[in-house]
Design a protein around this motif. Structure first.
Motif, PDB file in Angstrom:
ATOM      1  N   GLU A  85       0.871  -1.273  -0.265  1.00  0.00           N
ATOM      2  CA  GLU A  85       0.033   0.161   0.191  1.00  0.00           C
ATOM      3  C   GLU A  85       0.809   1.488   0.109  1.00  0.00           C
ATOM      4  OE1 GLU A  85      -2.807  -0.343   3.562  1.00  0.00           O
ATOM      5  OE2 GLU A  85      -3.963  -1.038   1.125  1.00  0.00           O
ATOM      6  N   ALA A  86       2.096   1.023   0.116  1.00  0.00           N
ATOM      7  CA  ALA A  86       3.406   2.679   0.205  1.00  0.00           C
ATOM      8  C   ALA A  86       3.762   2.664  -1.302  1.00  0.00           C
ATOM      9  CB  ALA A  86       4.016   1.589   1.236  1.00  0.00           C
ATOM     10  N   GLY A  87       2.804   2.171  -2.258  1.00  0.00           N
ATOM     11  CA  GLY A  87       3.705   2.491  -4.040  1.00  0.00           C
ATOM     12  C   GLY A  87       2.462   2.623  -4.207  1.00  0.00           C
ATOM     13  N   ILE A  88       2.938   3.747  -5.654  1.00  0.00           N
ATOM     14  CA  ILE A  88       2.288   4.344  -6.585  1.00  0.00           C
ATOM     15  C   ILE A  88       2.851   3.629  -7.923  1.00  0.00           C
ATOM     16  CG2 ILE A  88       0.465   5.693  -5.391  1.00  0.00           C
ATOM     17  CD1 ILE A  88       1.696   7.541  -6.316  1.00  0.00           C
ATOM     18  N   TYR A  89       2.037   3.359  -9.079  1.00  0.00           N
ATOM     19  CA  TYR A  89       2.241   3.655 -10.700  1.00  0.00           C
ATOM     20  C   TYR A  89       2.054   4.815 -11.134  1.00  0.00           C
ATOM     21  CZ  TYR A  89       3.388   1.824 -14.901  1.00  0.00           C
ATOM     22  OH  TYR A  89       3.983   1.442 -16.615  1.00  0.00           O
ATOM     23  N   VAL A  90       2.908   5.199 -11.889  1.00  0.00           N
ATOM     24  CA  VAL A  90       2.550   6.819 -12.588  1.00  0.00           C
ATOM     25  C   VAL A  90       3.036   6.947 -13.685  1.00  0.00           C
ATOM     26  CG1 VAL A  90       2.345   9.134 -12.613  1.00  0.00           C
ATOM     27  CG2 VAL A  90       2.811   7.864 -10.537  1.00  0.00           C
ATOM     28  N   ALA A  91       1.740   6.780 -14.961  1.00  0.00           N
ATOM     29  CA  ALA A  91       1.979   7.158 -16.352  1.00  0.00           C
ATOM     30  C   ALA A  91       0.798   8.602 -16.764  1.00  0.00           C
ATOM     31  CB  ALA A  91       1.301   5.817 -16.244  1.00  0.00           C
ATOM     32  N   LYS A  92       1.965   8.677 -17.532  1.00  0.00           N
ATOM     33  CA  LYS A  92       1.253   9.519 -18.833  1.00  0.00           C
ATOM     34  C   LYS A  92       0.061   9.565 -19.670  1.00  0.00           C
ATOM     35  CE  LYS A  92       4.326  12.393 -20.337  1.00  0.00           C
ATOM     36  NZ  LYS A  92       5.156  13.896 -20.736  1.00  0.00           N
ATOM     37  N   VAL A  93      -0.897  10.205 -19.618  1.00  0.00           N
ATOM     38  CA  VAL A  93      -1.785  10.267 -20.673  1.00  0.00           C
ATOM     39  C   VAL A  93      -0.698  10.620 -22.417  1.00  0.00           C
ATOM     40  CG1 VAL A  93      -4.026  10.408 -21.777  1.00  0.00           C
ATOM     41  CG2 VAL A  93      -3.316  10.090 -19.521  1.00  0.00           C
ATOM     42  N   ILE A  94      -0.910   9.716 -22.766  1.00  0.00           N
ATOM     43  CA  ILE A  94      -0.413  10.462 -24.535  1.00  0.00           C
ATOM     44  C   ILE A  94      -0.514  10.608 -25.470  1.00  0.00           C
ATOM     45  CG2 ILE A  94       2.405   9.353 -23.708  1.00  0.00           C
ATOM     46  CD1 ILE A  94       1.838   7.445 -25.405  1.00  0.00           C
TER      47      ILE A  94
ATOM     48  N   ALA B 143      -9.557  12.812 -18.307  1.00  0.00           N
ATOM     49  CA  ALA B 143      -8.201  13.509 -18.391  1.00  0.00           C
ATOM     50  C   ALA B 143      -7.619  13.613 -19.591  1.00  0.00           C
ATOM     51  CB  ALA B 143      -7.646  11.597 -18.195  1.00  0.00           C
ATOM     52  N   ASP B 144      -6.816  14.461 -19.497  1.00  0.00           N
ATOM     53  CA  ASP B 144      -6.617  15.265 -21.208  1.00  0.00           C
ATOM     54  C   ASP B 144      -5.300  14.374 -21.299  1.00  0.00           C
ATOM     55  OD1 ASP B 144      -8.760  16.448 -21.522  1.00  0.00           O
ATOM     56  OD2 ASP B 144      -8.321  18.093 -20.374  1.00  0.00           O
ATOM     57  N   VAL B 145      -4.205  14.449 -22.249  1.00  0.00           N
ATOM     58  CA  VAL B 145      -2.556  14.825 -22.720  1.00  0.00           C
ATOM     59  C   VAL B 145      -2.034  15.800 -21.913  1.00  0.00           C
ATOM     60  CG1 VAL B 145      -0.713  14.484 -24.562  1.00  0.00           C
ATOM     61  CG2 VAL B 145      -3.619  13.448 -25.206  1.00  0.00           C
ATOM     62  N   GLY B 146      -1.193  14.370 -21.365  1.00  0.00           N
ATOM     63  CA  GLY B 146      -0.491  15.036 -20.281  1.00  0.00           C
ATOM     64  C   GLY B 146      -0.671  14.769 -18.989  1.00  0.00           C
ATOM     65  N   ASP B 147      -1.820  14.219 -18.346  1.00  0.00           N
ATOM     66  CA  ASP B 147      -1.995  14.260 -17.461  1.00  0.00           C
ATOM     67  C   ASP B 147      -1.519  13.098 -16.394  1.00  0.00           C
ATOM     68  OD1 ASP B 147      -3.661  16.280 -16.385  1.00  0.00           O
ATOM     69  OD2 ASP B 147      -5.588  15.334 -17.965  1.00  0.00           O
ATOM     70  N   LEU B 148      -1.383  12.544 -15.687  1.00  0.00           N
ATOM     71  CA  LEU B 148      -0.628  11.557 -14.799  1.00  0.00           C
ATOM     72  C   LEU B 148      -1.833  10.319 -14.708  1.00  0.00           C
ATOM     73  CD1 LEU B 148       1.314  13.669 -13.021  1.00  0.00           C
ATOM     74  CD2 LEU B 148       2.315  12.646 -15.319  1.00  0.00           C
ATOM     75  N   ILE B 149      -1.446   9.809 -15.140  1.00  0.00           N
ATOM     76  CA  ILE B 149      -2.559   8.091 -14.173  1.00  0.00           C
ATOM     77  C   ILE B 149      -2.214   7.964 -13.026  1.00  0.00           C
ATOM     78  CG2 ILE B 149      -3.659   5.815 -14.997  1.00  0.00           C
ATOM     79  CD1 ILE B 149      -4.999   8.280 -16.212  1.00  0.00           C
ATOM     80  N   VAL B 150      -3.063   7.097 -12.175  1.00  0.00           N
ATOM     81  CA  VAL B 150      -1.938   6.426 -10.805  1.00  0.00           C
ATOM     82  C   VAL B 150      -2.448   5.391 -10.679  1.00  0.00           C
ATOM     83  CG1 VAL B 150      -1.474   6.903  -8.670  1.00  0.00           C
ATOM     84  CG2 VAL B 150      -1.492   8.929  -9.448  1.00  0.00           C
TER      85      VAL B 150
END
Length: 409
Positions: free
Chosen positions: A293-302, A375-382
């Motif tokens: 629970e202490a971690g997240i994965y972050v990807a950017k909307v392209i 969400a738009d391009v450039g936003d961060l998905i967690v």
């Protein structure tokens, strides 16, 4: 906002609509990292979870961290200062554990397929070796004789009971893990004729369990079995590793594990175990529960696209980095991990969308038709709950994309 994400805000607070990680706004953290995708682990949350578990456990119970859950070196260094031992399952994990400076005696090496090279490295390092078969014991004896070292060993037992309702069943029935309980007495007698420093037993039934009563039952059965098998041991048990099994909630409807009944049961058993096995140390090993629970994965909307009325958010991350979130690490029916647009956590227009990665396969889905901020391009998905079995449990080389960054903040 969907309930799983809302509940996780007690771990990762929101300020000015942006998720905070280690006290840093996600958008600022992304700038510091320099690129996406990335995994971020919050050291304060790691410390708090260890403290939370220790407070629930009897004080005499040892707590071990299972490195396979997350072997990031900086994270392992941090965990080594908080726990009593490290459990490894490969030569690579062994090196990671030794690099922390923890005493070799507090490192245990398990796994059903140790090579001669790995056994030799474990021998040379002086760590505890968990024997998983009769033939492995004989191989280790030959290597030890050649090296002139008496190996320190623990016998892993495959009991005739299982951890009910477990996400991963590691015992009961025919298993590749450990030695069937009915064969252990003869093996212990054989060990008495070898030059091995016998320390004790490991009885590990399963993992990722959210049913406290099932864990209570398995732990009670473990103690009974250990007391029974100890009668055949070449010397008194010094260590009893009862495994872990503590799970964390990932999906809607799942509830966090209540430790109270587990704690009560362990506190009742410890005096009994101490009386039956004088001098034994009991260890509980945990991986996912401590770090998940202490971690997240972050990807950017392209890219943002609409196909026949359905919104698709295409990101620069996916199943090659986070196989579990895609549903391809054991899920029979795919379910969504808690997911959010990390830089739009409040006050935003919402929609139903499917979050996918850049791979040329329909399996590359991080979230299917989930309610999110628009969400738009450039936003961060967690993707939340990503501190365990993330990067190293995924097919990183598939399609030869770059590996994500990992940061401890």
């Amino acid at each position: 906002m969907n309930k799983p994400v809302h509940a996780l805000q007690t771990l990762f607070p929101v300020k000015d609509g942006c998720l905070q990680v280690g006290g840093i706004a996600l958008s600022r953290l992304a700038q510091r990292v320099g690129r996406t995708p990335f995994f971020a682990y919050d050291r304060a949350l790691l410390s708090a979870r260890v403290a939370h578990l220790r407070a629930a456990l009897p004080p005499e119970l040892r707590l071990h961290y299972s490195i396979k859950a997350n072997p990031m070196p900086a994270l392992v260094q941090h965990m080594a200062r908080l726990v009593d031992g490290l459990d490894v399952a490969s030569a690579g994990e062994l090196k990671c554990a030794l690099d922390t400076g923890i005493t070799a005696h507090d490192i245990s090496f398990a796994g059903p397929g140790k090579t001669d090279a790995e056994l030799s490295q474990a021998l040379a390092a002086g760590v505890l070796i968990h024997l998983e078969s009769a033939s492995e014991m004989e191989r280790l004896d030959r290597l030890a004789m050649a090296m002139g070292i008496a190996p320190q060993v623990v016998l892993r037992v495959n009991p005739d009971f299982e951890l009910k309702s477990s996400g991963m069943k590691m015992a009961g029935g025919a298993k590749p893990f450990g030695i069937d309980a009915e064969l252990v007495p003869a093996l212990l007698q054989r060990m008495a004729a070898l030059s091995m420093d016998f320390h004790g037993l490991q009885i590990f039934c399963g993992s990722q369990n959210l049913k406290a009563q099932a864990i209570v039952e398995a732990q009670s059965n473990t103690f009974r079995l250990a007391i029974e098998l100890a009668e055949y041991a070449p010397r008194p048990l010094r260590l009893l590793n009862i495994g872990g099994g503590l799970g964390i909630p990932y999906f809607p409807g799942e509830v966090a594990l209540d430790l109270s009944s587990i704690s009560d049961n362990l506190r009742q058993w410890m005096p009994k175990v101490g009386a039956a096995l004088p001098g034994v140390q009991v260890a509980l090993e945990s991986g996912r529960y401590l770090v998940g629970e202490a971690g997240i994965y972050v990807a950017k909307v392209i890219d943002r696209k609409i196909s026949r009325g359905e919104v698709f958010l295409v990101t620069d991350g996916g199943m090659h980095h986070h196989l579990a979130a895609s549903g391809n690490l054991g899920q029979v029916i795919r379910k969504n991990y808690p997911v959010a647009v990390g830089n739009k956590m409040s006050g935003s227009e919402r929609e139903s969308a499917t979050v996918v990665g850049p791979l040329c396969t329909p399996l590359d889905v991080l979230a299917g038709q989930i309610e999110l901020a628009k969400a738009d391009v450039g936003d961060l998905i967690v993707v939340f709950q990503s501190g365990a079995y993330g990067l190293t449990a995924s097919p990183n080389d598939f399609l030869s994309h770059a590996k994500p960054v990992e940061v401890l903040v």
